[in-house]
Design an enzyme around this catalytic site. Sequence first.
Site: not given
Length: 167
Positions: A35, A105
């Site tokens: 992430h 992301c």
Amino acid sequence: MDEHDVKVHIYDISKGLARSMSMSFLGKQIDGIWHTGVVVYGHEFFFGGDGISSCHPCGTILGQPNEIHDMGTTEIPYEIFMDYLNDLSNSAYRPECYHLFEKNCNNFTAEVAEFLTGNEIPSHITSLPADVLETPFGSMIKPFVDAMSVSPSGGQQLFPQTKPSQQ
């Protein structure tokens, strides 16, 4: 013009499990399930199932990043950056556009970092979905992953999407 530092915070949401178990499951080594968020103007910006969000740096449930990648600096004023994010939130990065393998992301971080600095984020981040999908296990889990949405708690949605009222 003012210069602002631009950093990419890289988090392993598997907390080390990908590194230790990927050979068993995938038949290939991956070091993390990444992430990322872009840190600039004193905030961390990221994309998830809720759309574009921000928080104080390291302010999500993920805590401290595993790695901080220095992207350089930007001279783009904050107001122009926020207009850019608003445009993205109404086009390519609406909440319903989120997809764990195809629009996540890391795609957002790559696009925003390049907009701000002209530099690309590390390729091992952006290539991870393809690396997983090219394995037999990745092909098998793809239908399940297609239905998933990820949004680390702790951020605040920047541009809430309004739904038309039903009458």
